[in-house]
Design a protein around this motif. Structure first.
Motif, PDB file in Angstrom:
ATOM      1  N   LEU A 162      43.486  36.344  71.521  1.00 13.95           N
ATOM      2  CA  LEU A 162      44.304  35.472  72.358  1.00 13.95           C
ATOM      3  C   LEU A 162      44.310  34.068  71.758  1.00 13.95           C
ATOM      4  O   LEU A 162      43.330  33.646  71.132  1.00 13.95           O
ATOM      5  CB  LEU A 162      43.750  35.409  73.785  1.00 13.95           C
ATOM      6  CG  LEU A 162      43.804  36.689  74.613  1.00 13.95           C
ATOM      7  CD1 LEU A 162      43.005  36.503  75.904  1.00 13.95           C
ATOM      8  CD2 LEU A 162      45.242  37.078  74.928  1.00 13.95           C
ATOM      9  N   ILE A 163      45.406  33.342  71.962  1.00 10.66           N
ATOM     10  CA  ILE A 163      45.477  31.952  71.508  1.00 10.66           C
ATOM     11  C   ILE A 163      44.734  31.079  72.508  1.00 10.66           C
ATOM     12  O   ILE A 163      45.024  31.095  73.699  1.00 10.66           O
ATOM     13  CB  ILE A 163      46.943  31.495  71.397  1.00 10.66           C
ATOM     14  CG1 ILE A 163      47.679  32.340  70.357  1.00 10.66           C
ATOM     15  CG2 ILE A 163      47.021  30.012  71.023  1.00 10.66           C
ATOM     16  CD1 ILE A 163      49.176  32.091  70.316  1.00 10.66           C
ATOM     17  N   LYS A 164      43.781  30.317  72.006  1.00 10.16           N
ATOM     18  CA  LYS A 164      42.969  29.442  72.862  1.00 10.16           C
ATOM     19  C   LYS A 164      43.496  28.013  72.850  1.00 10.16           C
ATOM     20  O   LYS A 164      43.640  27.372  73.901  1.00 10.16           O
ATOM     21  CB  LYS A 164      41.517  29.468  72.416  1.00 10.16           C
ATOM     22  CG  LYS A 164      40.564  28.678  73.307  1.00 10.16           C
ATOM     23  CD  LYS A 164      39.129  28.831  72.821  1.00 10.16           C
ATOM     24  CE  LYS A 164      38.143  28.132  73.748  1.00 10.16           C
ATOM     25  NZ  LYS A 164      36.748  28.267  73.255  1.00 10.16           N
ATOM     26  N   SER A 165      43.760  27.477  71.667  1.00 11.32           N
ATOM     27  CA  SER A 165      44.216  26.091  71.558  1.00 11.32           C
ATOM     28  C   SER A 165      44.891  25.881  70.217  1.00 11.32           C
ATOM     29  O   SER A 165      44.864  26.748  69.343  1.00 11.32           O
ATOM     30  CB  SER A 165      43.041  25.110  71.712  1.00 11.32           C
ATOM     31  OG  SER A 165      42.103  25.303  70.654  1.00 11.32           O
ATOM     32  N   VAL A 166      45.503  24.713  70.079  1.00  8.76           N
ATOM     33  CA  VAL A 166      46.120  24.313  68.817  1.00  8.76           C
ATOM     34  C   VAL A 166      45.523  22.977  68.427  1.00  8.76           C
ATOM     35  O   VAL A 166      45.484  22.038  69.235  1.00  8.76           O
ATOM     36  CB  VAL A 166      47.650  24.193  68.945  1.00  8.76           C
ATOM     37  CG1 VAL A 166      48.276  23.949  67.578  1.00  8.76           C
ATOM     38  CG2 VAL A 166      48.242  25.448  69.574  1.00  8.76           C
TER      39      VAL A 166
END
Length: 297
Positions: free
Chosen positions: A158-162
Motif C-alpha cells: 500500500l502507498i503510505k506517503s510521498v
C-alpha cells in the motif's frame, strides 16, 4: 463485493496481505466511478478512511512527507509555498467536493497517464513510500509508472506517503481541457527550477502511455542555462532557447487520438505549455533574485 474496514495501518497491511486483490479506497473519486459504470467489479474493497496517519504531513528542512490521503484542498491551503507546483495542480482537480476527498495517493495508485498530480511530482522530484507486512521501501517517482494505469507496487503493498523535495525555485503547472472545470486533461505539463542544483525538471501528463519527463528538453535547457551563465547573471531567456525547449518537450510525447483530442494537438499543446512555463518560472526566478526585467544586474 466484500468491504474491509481496518482501524489502523497495521490492520490495513494485514488485510492487504491476506487479500492481495483488494482495491484500496480512500477518496474513492476514481474507483467509485468505475464501479458505478460497471467497468470494474473488485472482489474486495479496502477502506483506508479510518487511518489517520495517511492524512498527516510533515515539512522537513529539505523534504516534505505527504500522507497518501492528504486531500488536495489541504495541499492548496497549507503547502503552496513548500510545494507550489503540486498546489497549482491541486487547484485544477475536478470540483471542490472531489478536492476535499481525493489525494495524491489515489492518483499514484490509479497511475492514469492523465492524473493531475503526476507532472508536478515528476518535476519536483520525489519518492513514493510503500509498505507491506514484509517491510517498507522507497520507489523513485521515475521508476513508479510501469505502464498504462500500472505502477511498481507489489500485490501486497500500500502507498503510505510521498517524500517530495521542497521547492528551492519557482514551479509551474498547467493543463489543457475541453472545459474549465471537472475535466480530464487533454494534456498537462509541469516545470520546476532547482537553483540549488542548477537543474530543471519537467513532467507531462496525458500525452504518453504513462506520465513522463521530457528528458531531452531538460538536458538541453540545463546545458543552455549553464553555458550562458543564466543562473548567475539573471539574463532573460532568449526566444530561441524557449522555442527549442518547447519543441523538445513536444518531441518527448507519444500520445494517442481519442475523444478529448488528437495526438497532433497534444504534441502541439505540450510544446506551448512548456515554452510558456519556462518564461513564467524564469521571470519569477529573476524577480526573486533581485534582477530587473531588462537584463542582468
Amino acid at each position: 463485493m466484500d468491504f474491509l474496514r481496518p482501524a489502523s495501518w497495521e490492520e490495513a497491511l494485514a488485510a492487504k496481505a491476506e487479500y492481495p486483490t483488494a482495491v484500496p479506497i480512500a477518496g474513492g473519486t476514481d474507483i467509485m466511478v468505475e464501479i458505478n459504470f460497471d467497468h470494474r467489479r473488485p472482489e474486495y474493497l479496502l477502506d483506508l478512511n479510518r487511518i489517520e496517519l495517511l492524512r498527516e504531513w510533515e515539512v522537513g528542512e529539505e523534504v516534505t512527507k505527504l500522507g497518501a490521503s492528504v486531500p488536495y484542498t489541504q495541499i492548496m491551503e497549507n503547502l503552496r509555498t513548500t510545494l507550489p507546483g503540486l498546489a497549482l495542480a491541486s487547484h485544477t482537480v475536478a470540483s471542490p467536493q472531489i478536492r476535499n476527498r481525493g489525494g495524491v495517493g489515489g492518483n499514484l495508485g490509479c497511475a492514469s497517464p492523465a492524473g493531475d498530480s503526476h507532472p508536478a511530482l515528476l518535476a519536483a522530484g520525489c519518492e513514493v513510500e510503500v509498505e507491506s507486512v514484509r517491510g517498507s521501501r522507497m520507489i523513485p517517482i521515475d521508476e513508479f509508472y510501469t505502464g498504462v494505469k500500472r505502477n511498481a507496487l507489489a500485490a501486497d503493498e500500500l502507498i503510505k506517503s510521498v517524500h517530495i523535495k521542497n521547492a528551492t525555485g519557482p514551479q509551474q503547472y498547467s493543463k489543457v481541457g475541453t472545459r474549465n472545470a471537472m475535466v480530464i486533461a487533454v494534456c498537462g505539463f509541469g516545470l520546476a527550477l532547482h537553483p540549488d542544483t542548477r537543474t530543471v525538471r519537467t513532467g507531462i501528463a496525458s500525452a504518453a502511455p504513462t506520465p513522463i519527463r521530457a528528458k531531452a528538453a531538460e538536458e538541453f535547457l540545463n546545458a543552455a542555462l549553464e553555458e550562458g551563465g543564466f543562473w548567475d547573471n539573471g539574463k532573460v531567456i532568449t526566444p530561441s532557447i524557449a522555442k527549442q525547449f518547447g519543441e523538445l518537450a513536444s518531441g518527448a510525447c507519444n500520445p494517442i487520438d481519442d475523444v478529448r483530442g488528437t495526438a497532433k494537438y497534444r504534441r502541439h499543446a505540450v510544446g506551448i505549455l512548456a515554452r510558456r512555463q519556462l518564461v513564467w518560472t524564469w521571470e519569477q526566478y529573476r524577480g526573486t533574485n533581485g534582477r530587473s526585467l531588462e537584463g542582468a544586474a
